[in-house]
Design a protein around this motif. Sequence first.
Motif, PDB file in Angstrom:
ATOM      1  N   ASP A 126      23.960 -20.131  49.113  1.00  0.00           N
ATOM      2  CA  ASP A 126      24.947 -19.051  49.176  1.00  0.00           C
ATOM      3  C   ASP A 126      26.091 -19.403  50.119  1.00  0.00           C
ATOM      4  OD1 ASP A 126      23.553 -17.503  47.383  1.00  0.00           O
ATOM      5  OD2 ASP A 126      22.582 -16.260  48.897  1.00  0.00           O
ATOM      6  N   ASP A 127      25.772 -20.002  51.257  1.00  0.00           N
ATOM      7  CA  ASP A 127      26.808 -20.376  52.215  1.00  0.00           C
ATOM      8  C   ASP A 127      27.647 -21.541  51.710  1.00  0.00           C
ATOM      9  OD1 ASP A 127      26.160 -18.425  54.104  1.00  0.00           O
ATOM     10  OD2 ASP A 127      24.623 -19.674  55.013  1.00  0.00           O
ATOM     11  N   ILE A 128      27.004 -22.521  51.083  1.00  0.00           N
ATOM     12  CA  ILE A 128      27.739 -23.685  50.588  1.00  0.00           C
ATOM     13  C   ILE A 128      28.672 -23.313  49.445  1.00  0.00           C
ATOM     14  CG2 ILE A 128      27.491 -25.935  49.449  1.00  0.00           C
ATOM     15  CD1 ILE A 128      24.889 -26.317  50.978  1.00  0.00           C
ATOM     16  N   VAL A 129      28.237 -22.420  48.571  1.00  0.00           N
ATOM     17  CA  VAL A 129      28.995 -22.072  47.376  1.00  0.00           C
ATOM     18  C   VAL A 129      30.139 -21.099  47.672  1.00  0.00           C
ATOM     19  CG1 VAL A 129      28.804 -20.864  45.157  1.00  0.00           C
ATOM     20  CG2 VAL A 129      27.097 -22.559  45.791  1.00  0.00           C
ATOM     21  N   ARG A 130      30.049 -20.358  48.756  1.00  0.00           N
ATOM     22  CA  ARG A 130      31.045 -19.323  49.052  1.00  0.00           C
ATOM     23  C   ARG A 130      32.458 -19.926  49.073  1.00  0.00           C
ATOM     24  NH1 ARG A 130      28.964 -17.567  53.424  1.00  0.00           N
ATOM     25  NH2 ARG A 130      27.705 -15.946  52.405  1.00  0.00           N
ATOM     26  N   GLY A 131      33.363 -19.348  48.268  1.00  0.00           N
ATOM     27  CA  GLY A 131      34.751 -19.787  48.227  1.00  0.00           C
ATOM     28  C   GLY A 131      35.046 -20.905  47.249  1.00  0.00           C
ATOM     29  N   ALA A 132      34.032 -21.404  46.526  1.00  0.00           N
ATOM     30  CA  ALA A 132      34.255 -22.507  45.593  1.00  0.00           C
ATOM     31  C   ALA A 132      34.931 -22.022  44.313  1.00  0.00           C
ATOM     32  CB  ALA A 132      32.927 -23.174  45.243  1.00  0.00           C
ATOM     33  N   VAL A 133      35.730 -22.899  43.701  1.00  0.00           N
ATOM     34  CA  VAL A 133      36.380 -22.568  42.432  1.00  0.00           C
ATOM     35  C   VAL A 133      35.495 -22.917  41.248  1.00  0.00           C
ATOM     36  CG1 VAL A 133      38.679 -22.859  43.389  1.00  0.00           C
ATOM     37  CG2 VAL A 133      37.573 -24.809  42.297  1.00  0.00           C
ATOM     38  N   GLU A 155      25.142 -19.158  36.656  1.00  0.00           N
ATOM     39  CA  GLU A 155      25.279 -18.118  35.644  1.00  0.00           C
ATOM     40  C   GLU A 155      25.190 -16.734  36.290  1.00  0.00           C
ATOM     41  OE1 GLU A 155      25.977 -17.902  32.541  1.00  0.00           O
ATOM     42  OE2 GLU A 155      25.889 -19.955  31.791  1.00  0.00           O
ATOM     43  N   SER A 156      24.246 -16.583  37.219  1.00  0.00           N
ATOM     44  CA  SER A 156      24.035 -15.272  37.831  1.00  0.00           C
ATOM     45  C   SER A 156      25.177 -14.857  38.744  1.00  0.00           C
ATOM     46  CB  SER A 156      22.714 -15.259  38.611  1.00  0.00           C
ATOM     47  OG  SER A 156      22.772 -16.165  39.697  1.00  0.00           O
ATOM     48  N   CYS A 157      25.793 -15.837  39.420  1.00  0.00           N
ATOM     49  CA  CYS A 157      26.882 -15.486  40.334  1.00  0.00           C
ATOM     50  C   CYS A 157      28.255 -15.555  39.669  1.00  0.00           C
ATOM     51  CB  CYS A 157      26.850 -16.360  41.588  1.00  0.00           C
ATOM     52  SG  CYS A 157      27.282 -18.091  41.321  1.00  0.00           S
ATOM     53  N   GLY A 158      28.310 -16.014  38.409  1.00  0.00           N
ATOM     54  CA  GLY A 158      29.566 -16.024  37.672  1.00  0.00           C
ATOM     55  C   GLY A 158      30.516 -17.144  38.048  1.00  0.00           C
ATOM     56  N   LEU A 159      30.031 -18.190  38.711  1.00  0.00           N
ATOM     57  CA  LEU A 159      30.897 -19.302  39.092  1.00  0.00           C
ATOM     58  C   LEU A 159      31.049 -20.276  37.926  1.00  0.00           C
ATOM     59  CD1 LEU A 159      32.374 -20.426  41.660  1.00  0.00           C
ATOM     60  CD2 LEU A 159      30.412 -21.965  41.903  1.00  0.00           C
ATOM     61  N   PRO A 160      32.288 -20.633  37.536  1.00  0.00           N
ATOM     62  CA  PRO A 160      32.472 -21.600  36.448  1.00  0.00           C
ATOM     63  C   PRO A 160      31.804 -22.939  36.786  1.00  0.00           C
ATOM     64  CG  PRO A 160      34.552 -20.511  36.977  1.00  0.00           C
ATOM     65  CD  PRO A 160      33.577 -20.139  38.053  1.00  0.00           C
ATOM     66  N   TYR A 161      31.210 -23.558  35.777  1.00  0.00           N
ATOM     67  CA  TYR A 161      30.547 -24.839  36.011  1.00  0.00           C
ATOM     68  C   TYR A 161      30.630 -25.708  34.774  1.00  0.00           C
ATOM     69  CZ  TYR A 161      26.626 -23.031  33.248  1.00  0.00           C
ATOM     70  OH  TYR A 161      25.849 -22.517  32.229  1.00  0.00           O
ATOM     71  N   VAL A 162      30.461 -27.008  34.980  1.00  0.00           N
ATOM     72  CA  VAL A 162      30.302 -27.956  33.883  1.00  0.00           C
ATOM     73  C   VAL A 162      28.985 -28.687  34.094  1.00  0.00           C
ATOM     74  CG1 VAL A 162      32.791 -28.259  33.590  1.00  0.00           C
ATOM     75  CG2 VAL A 162      31.525 -29.842  35.053  1.00  0.00           C
ATOM     76  N   VAL A 163      28.428 -29.199  33.021  1.00  0.00           N
ATOM     77  CA  VAL A 163      27.202 -29.987  33.098  1.00  0.00           C
ATOM     78  C   VAL A 163      27.564 -31.452  32.875  1.00  0.00           C
ATOM     79  CG1 VAL A 163      24.936 -30.435  32.081  1.00  0.00           C
ATOM     80  CG2 VAL A 163      25.772 -28.081  32.290  1.00  0.00           C
ATOM     81  N   ALA A 164      27.190 -32.299  33.834  1.00  0.00           N
ATOM     82  CA  ALA A 164      27.498 -33.723  33.752  1.00  0.00           C
ATOM     83  C   ALA A 164      26.194 -34.503  33.726  1.00  0.00           C
ATOM     84  CB  ALA A 164      28.357 -34.150  34.938  1.00  0.00           C
ATOM     85  N   VAL A 165      25.943 -35.199  32.633  1.00  0.00           N
ATOM     86  CA  VAL A 165      24.723 -35.994  32.494  1.00  0.00           C
ATOM     87  C   VAL A 165      24.948 -37.349  33.145  1.00  0.00           C
ATOM     88  CG1 VAL A 165      23.095 -37.034  30.881  1.00  0.00           C
ATOM     89  CG2 VAL A 165      24.130 -34.815  30.349  1.00  0.00           C
ATOM     90  N   ASN A 166      24.187 -37.613  34.181  1.00  0.00           N
ATOM     91  CA  ASN A 166      24.288 -38.876  34.913  1.00  0.00           C
ATOM     92  C   ASN A 166      23.207 -39.813  34.395  1.00  0.00           C
ATOM     93  OD1 ASN A 166      25.020 -40.808  36.842  1.00  0.00           O
ATOM     94  ND2 ASN A 166      23.671 -39.927  38.398  1.00  0.00           N
ATOM     95  N   HIS A 167      23.594 -40.717  33.489  1.00  0.00           N
ATOM     96  CA  HIS A 167      22.616 -41.626  32.895  1.00  0.00           C
ATOM     97  C   HIS A 167      22.227 -42.712  33.887  1.00  0.00           C
ATOM     98  CE1 HIS A 167      21.918 -40.235  28.907  1.00  0.00           C
ATOM     99  NE2 HIS A 167      23.162 -40.362  28.491  1.00  0.00           N
ATOM    100  N   PHE A 168      20.934 -42.866  34.102  1.00  0.00           N
ATOM    101  CA  PHE A 168      20.424 -43.903  34.976  1.00  0.00           C
ATOM    102  C   PHE A 168      20.080 -45.136  34.150  1.00  0.00           C
ATOM    103  CE2 PHE A 168      20.046 -40.190  37.525  1.00  0.00           C
ATOM    104  CZ  PHE A 168      20.036 -40.606  38.851  1.00  0.00           C
TER     105      PHE A 168
END
Length: 219
Positions: A126-133, A155-168
């Motif tokens: 919660d503290d880290i995410v506060r203020g993020a775009v 999803e619950s906090c409504g913050l826009p996000y993308v999913v990035a698959v990091n292939h190892f």
Amino acid sequence: MDSAASDLLGRPAYVGTPAPAPVPGEEDLKPWQLDTSRAPASTKIVVAGGFGVGKTTLVAAVSEIVPLQTEAVMTRASEDTDDLSATPEKSTTTVAMDFGRITLDDDLVLYLFGTPGQQRFWFMWDDIVRGAVGAVVLADTRRLGDCFPALDYFESCGLPYVVAVNHFDGSDRFEPDDVREALTIPAHVPVMIMDARRRISVVETLLALVGHALDALPE
């Protein structure tokens, strides 16, 4: 402060004088960093995902400064909670956050915050995410289920996000649509394939997030 007092204290008098020029060999400072009368505009992006998915690597790959990392050596005490089967060579883990910086313009700075992946550190989110775009959710195709907590959180906090698959190296390759279906990602959320070790790949992911966040803004 006069020059005599300044000499006694062993430091220059900055009041009423321009900021000092950068010392050769140190970080090249931007105009806004030398102008003490104004501060830069800043924005913040969060990098989240499961344990050992590449968050620290992503921040380090793109940060223009030496990133702040809170890595701690892993011990036997975490054997029952930290699954190393997919990353047997991992010997450290983030216990607070990763922090990096990218200067986008003379007076616009982007800060990157990487979250810790293990459940016992989620109380800090919660503290880290506060203020993020927006947020980048990293996924590893060998253990896709590990990114569900991050997806549910944003999803619950409504913050826009993308999913990035990091292939190892050595992992199976999947198309973005396959990952979207497996994780039931909504159609409007970008899903992309990237390499957290490559700066250009990380930049493309961040640009996709910024574009998505702008689209998500209310009219």
